[in-house]
Scaffold this motif. Structure first.
Motif, PDB file in Angstrom:
ATOM      1  N   ALA A 201      -9.080  29.387 -30.636  1.00  0.00           N
ATOM      2  CA  ALA A 201      -8.010  29.089 -29.702  1.00  0.00           C
ATOM      3  C   ALA A 201      -8.546  28.609 -28.473  1.00  0.00           C
ATOM      4  O   ALA A 201      -7.600  28.029 -27.636  1.00  0.00           O
ATOM      5  N   HIS A 202      -9.621  28.864 -27.969  1.00  0.00           N
ATOM      6  CA  HIS A 202     -10.031  28.518 -26.786  1.00  0.00           C
ATOM      7  C   HIS A 202     -11.385  27.728 -26.904  1.00  0.00           C
ATOM      8  O   HIS A 202     -12.559  28.483 -26.439  1.00  0.00           O
ATOM      9  N   PRO A 203     -11.433  26.695 -27.182  1.00  0.00           N
ATOM     10  CA  PRO A 203     -12.636  25.704 -27.159  1.00  0.00           C
ATOM     11  C   PRO A 203     -12.848  25.825 -25.541  1.00  0.00           C
ATOM     12  O   PRO A 203     -12.068  26.022 -24.534  1.00  0.00           O
ATOM     13  N   ILE A 338     -13.238  33.928 -33.936  1.00  0.00           N
ATOM     14  CA  ILE A 338     -13.950  33.697 -32.721  1.00  0.00           C
ATOM     15  C   ILE A 338     -12.858  33.164 -31.945  1.00  0.00           C
ATOM     16  O   ILE A 338     -12.550  31.756 -31.664  1.00  0.00           O
ATOM     17  N   HIS A 339     -11.830  33.848 -31.438  1.00  0.00           N
ATOM     18  CA  HIS A 339     -10.688  33.545 -30.717  1.00  0.00           C
ATOM     19  C   HIS A 339     -10.997  32.627 -29.452  1.00  0.00           C
ATOM     20  O   HIS A 339     -10.430  32.012 -29.121  1.00  0.00           O
ATOM     21  N   GLN A 340     -12.118  33.022 -28.854  1.00  0.00           N
ATOM     22  CA  GLN A 340     -12.560  32.389 -27.420  1.00  0.00           C
ATOM     23  C   GLN A 340     -13.923  32.172 -27.531  1.00  0.00           C
ATOM     24  O   GLN A 340     -15.080  33.155 -28.113  1.00  0.00           O
ATOM     25  N   VAL A 420     -10.776  40.709 -26.656  1.00  0.00           N
ATOM     26  CA  VAL A 420     -10.133  39.257 -27.230  1.00  0.00           C
ATOM     27  C   VAL A 420     -10.339  38.220 -26.387  1.00  0.00           C
ATOM     28  O   VAL A 420     -10.710  37.223 -26.793  1.00  0.00           O
ATOM     29  N   HIS A 421     -10.233  38.103 -24.979  1.00  0.00           N
ATOM     30  CA  HIS A 421     -10.507  37.429 -24.132  1.00  0.00           C
ATOM     31  C   HIS A 421     -11.721  37.428 -23.110  1.00  0.00           C
ATOM     32  O   HIS A 421     -11.857  38.626 -22.790  1.00  0.00           O
ATOM     33  N   PHE A 422     -12.466  36.597 -22.655  1.00  0.00           N
ATOM     34  CA  PHE A 422     -13.555  36.663 -21.787  1.00  0.00           C
ATOM     35  C   PHE A 422     -13.717  35.302 -21.296  1.00  0.00           C
ATOM     36  O   PHE A 422     -13.339  34.278 -21.626  1.00  0.00           O
ATOM     37  N   LEU A 675       2.669  31.910 -24.259  1.00  0.00           N
ATOM     38  CA  LEU A 675       1.111  32.341 -24.485  1.00  0.00           C
ATOM     39  C   LEU A 675       0.297  31.702 -23.271  1.00  0.00           C
ATOM     40  O   LEU A 675       0.554  32.092 -22.169  1.00  0.00           O
ATOM     41  N   HIS A 676      -0.638  30.862 -23.650  1.00  0.00           N
ATOM     42  CA  HIS A 676      -1.674  30.649 -22.689  1.00  0.00           C
ATOM     43  C   HIS A 676      -1.293  29.441 -21.564  1.00  0.00           C
ATOM     44  O   HIS A 676      -0.455  28.535 -22.302  1.00  0.00           O
ATOM     45  N   CYS A 677      -1.697  29.422 -20.431  1.00  0.00           N
ATOM     46  CA  CYS A 677      -1.189  28.231 -19.572  1.00  0.00           C
ATOM     47  C   CYS A 677      -2.280  27.393 -19.169  1.00  0.00           C
ATOM     48  O   CYS A 677      -3.531  27.867 -19.224  1.00  0.00           O
TER      49      CYS A 677
END
Ligand SMILES: [Fe+2]
Length: 727
Positions: A201-203, A338-340, A420-422, A675-677
């Motif tokens: 979700a985070h290329p 691989i969420h991010q 989950v996020h980095f 969710l994300h911005c």
């Protein structure tokens, strides 16, 4: 504006927000984009209603909110003293297929296109005939290739190709990579025209080198549905399949877990025999032949463990693609997802994210509305997240056009917490990478509250209004991390963790704390133009503890959490008392809190975005504090059981979080979980210089459908209900 907690509109808006408190700052500018999941073609937003229009039970009722069409918000700050809002649904080819087969007034004849409709199966939305929806509801990632005048943007989803959208119209333009360039997670034998692909979700986009990276991975799924034979049986006799599965599960529910799973697997492997009984002799021979053919095909098309890195330079033509192997040359097995991904000047960083958002959890239950089946399957197969994070690092110099495989270094010892996020800092002096990490300690983002869940606090049923929301009753305190990694040695050389309980005696004045570490933002986060070389100031959402959201199921799953700091009794007590949301400013040079704003009880901070102030940064001011923090808010006021909810946008000055400087609202702006911005400075139409024609893209897949009748029907469906939207 009085609404239940889970209320979201799908209405496409072009409106101006009204200032209800404070003033719109004069030096705010640009455009904030926010992504959100927002129900289905049947639901008219959220919540998923309990009954259909004809009074029958709605099988989408209590679906997880993560399973929803993408509804994108764009907030425009380009006119003085005004904030305009535009919202649109993202309409992919699979969206139009879903729309054509919706429950009420479907455009496509349900008799001719039997089983073409989509149904919610846990987090995924599946059609037995067409495959999986790519819901694009998670993040928005801007990019600017050489020659582009304005930022362009993709919308993303963990299990789907990213799609470019037009920032002006918010229309879907093109997928990145053809269907045939992506490896499917579902066995290709099924020939779904909408295959399920596992991505991120985070290329990432490199603002200096102007290239875009994403991943495509597959898992050798040993899960119960790997054979997918159950889908075939559902096509033949859905009711009987459901009855037989329920019967079996009820029998094995209280047995020893391993044995029960074996029985379940055996049942699924022999499902045809279990349901249809022994076939006649001629059918046996026919089935044997068909079985041999299918075995041959499935042996040759099985999904194995693999990770591919895809590179897009914006030019028309194929993506560059490398299989990523470990140092010994073996395939990498991703355990979770691989969420991010993130990048530095010389490296690309992949993590096995603490988020169970992959095919195992997506399609394990074909009958989620059958609570007996759902409950027992969840009990049998749900596993906790890994309590650590594996990190893989690829050297960008190795990504040469003339090779098809690259080796990644895996950290000798993983990051010792879930993540989950980095974000990686762009510069990597002396082969040292700096990672800023969000640790969702014992907080399971892929689980949701279900109708048969009971509270871990009092054993009472979970409030119906919360059904489908992320099961974020956290089972320990969160952490915020900063890790330095020596890439040559693949070891962590330095680590600092922020973990604070705050004033738990008086939660309304909790102060700086790390209960429920959520999303974060900082100046130039995912900027397509400015690399973030050194990230000193990060603004975090912490979501505290909420007594309505800790289920007994999550409690049991994480009771033995290995990284536990807070004893279980204390955790329960604090959850009962509740801890509010905060907006937290962390100085990463000392890994301490510099500022915090504690929201009033039940003021739910959803998404956050840094917006730089217009003009030069004045001397003596740190650029990373020279901006605003944009927040989407879901506000609950009143006492239980009469709490009424409404939405606002809050703006803080980054250097002074003591109070918001502006609050805005609009009666039609309605969201429950954004969710994300992202933020971009200027708005312009995409030049659409890369485009995959929809008809070509899907015809390539449709022509590979083995059964001629099915192939013809699918082709007719696409010709009549999908392609006309993409002329
Ligand atoms: Fe995310």
């Amino acid at each position: 504006m009085n609404r239940p907690v889970m209320y979201a509109s799908r209405k496409e808006l072009d409106v101006e927000l009204k200032v209800v408190e404070g003033k719109i700052p004069e030096d705010i500018y640009g455009h904030v984009f926010v992504n959100s999941p927002c129900g289905s073609v049947n639901s008219n937003g959220l919540p998923f209603p309990e009954k259909n229009k004809d009074g029958s039970f709605n099988k989408e009722y209590t679906s997880p909110i993560m399973n929803g069409d993408a509804y994108v918000f764009r907030f425009d700050f380009d006119e003085a003293n005004k904030v305009k809002l535009k919202t649109r649904l993202l309409k992919t080819p699979c969206y139009y297929a879903d729309l054509a087969t919706r429950k009420d007034n479907p455009q496509a004849d349900p008799n001719k296109y039997k089983n073409f409709f989509f149904r919610n199966m846990g987090i995924s939305r599946i059609s037995l005939a067409l495959g999986a929806r790519n819901e694009l509801n998670t993040a928005l990632v801007p990019f600017v290739f050489e020659g582009d005048k304005n930022s362009r943007m993709v919308a993303t989803y963990d299990v789907g190709r990213p799609y470019e959208i037009d920032p002006v119209s918010l229309e879907v333009l093109t997928p990145i990579g053809r269907n045939t360039e992506w490896l499917s997670a579902t066995p290709p034998l099924l020939n779904f025209p909408f295959p399920l692909v596992q991505s991120t979700a985070h290329p990432v986009f490199d603002p200096e080198k102007k290239v875009f990276y994403t991943v495509n991975f597959t898992k050798s799924t040993q899960t119960m549905l790997s054979s997918m034979e159950i889908f075939e049986m559902m096509l033949e006799d859905e009711q009987k399949t459901e009855e037989k599965l329920e019967e079996l599960l009820t029998k094995v529910e209280n047995g020893e877990k391993k044995e029960s799973l074996e029985k379940l697997n055996h049942f699924l492997k022999n499902i045809r025999l279990e349901i249809k009984g022994k076939p006649a002799w001629w059918k046996k021979i026919l089935n044997w032949i068909l079985g041999e053919v299918e075995n041959y095909i499935s042996e040759n098309t099985k999904t194995y463990d693999s990770v591919y890195l895809l590179e897009w330079t914006g030019k028309q033509g194929k993506l560059n693609k490398w299989e990523v192997l470990d140092e010994s040359g073996k395939a990498i097995a991703i355990k979770q997802c691989i969420h991010q991904i993130s990048l530095t000047r010389d490296y690309i960083v992949l993590i096995d994210s603490s988020f169970k958002f992959s095919i195992d959890i997506l399609v394990n239950n074909p009958f989620p509305n059958n609570y007996t089946i759902d409950r027992i399957i969840r009990k049998l197969i749900s596993g906790e997240m890994q309590s650590f994070t594996d990190v893989y690092i690829i050297k960008r110099d190795d990504l040469q056009i003339n090779v098809s495989k690259v080796k990644a270094k895996k950290l000798v010892k993983p990051i010792p917490l879930e993540c989950v996020h980095f974000t990686a800092e762009y510069e990597n002096p002396n082969h040292t990478i700096v990672l800023h990490t969000a640790h969702n300690s014992a907080a399971c983002l892929a689980e949701w509250l279900r109708p048969y869940d009971v509270s871990a606090l009092d054993g009472e049923a979970i409030d119906r209004d919360y059904m489908g929301i992320f099961a974020l009753g956290d089972m320990d305190i969160g952490r915020i991390g900063r890790f330095e990694i020596d890439v040559e040695k693949a070891v962590i050389t330095k680590q600092a963790i922020f973990c604070e309980k705050g004033n738990t005696q008086n939660p309304s004045q909790i102060g700086a704390n790390s209960w429920g570490v959520g999303l974060h933002t900082f100046r130039n986060i995912i900027s397509p133009e400015v690399p973030t070389s050194n990230i000193k100031h990060i603004f975090w959402q912490t979501y505290g503890l909420n007594r309505d959201m800790l289920s007994q199921f999550i409690y049991n799953l994480y009771a033995d959490y290995p990284n536990r700091i807070i004893p279980l009794d204390e955790l329960k007590e604090l959850t009962k008392r509740q801890i509010p949301y905060t907006l937290l400013h962390i100085d990463t040079s000392i890994m301490q809190a510099r500022q915090v704003y504690v929201f009033p009880n039940n003021y739910n901070l959803r998404s956050i975005q840094f917006i730089p102030k217009k003009g030069e940064v004045p001397a003596g001011v740190e650029p990373e504090l020279h901006g605003y923090i944009f927040c989407t808010m879901l506000i609950g006021e009143g006492e239980e059981p009469n709490v009424k909810y409404f939405n606002q946008i809050w703006i803080f000055d980054a250097k002074d979080l003591s109070k918001p400087i502006c609050k805005l609202e609009h009666p039609e702006m309605a969201f429950t979980f954004t969710l994300h911005c992202t933020w971009i400075p200027t708005l312009g139409k995409s030049p659409n210089s890369y485009n995959i024609p929809v008809r070509e893209d899907y015809n390539e897949v449709i022509k590979s459908i083995i059964r001629p009748k099915r192939r013809r029907t699918v082709q007719a469906f696409f010709n009549d209900y999908v392609y006309p939207h993409f002329q």
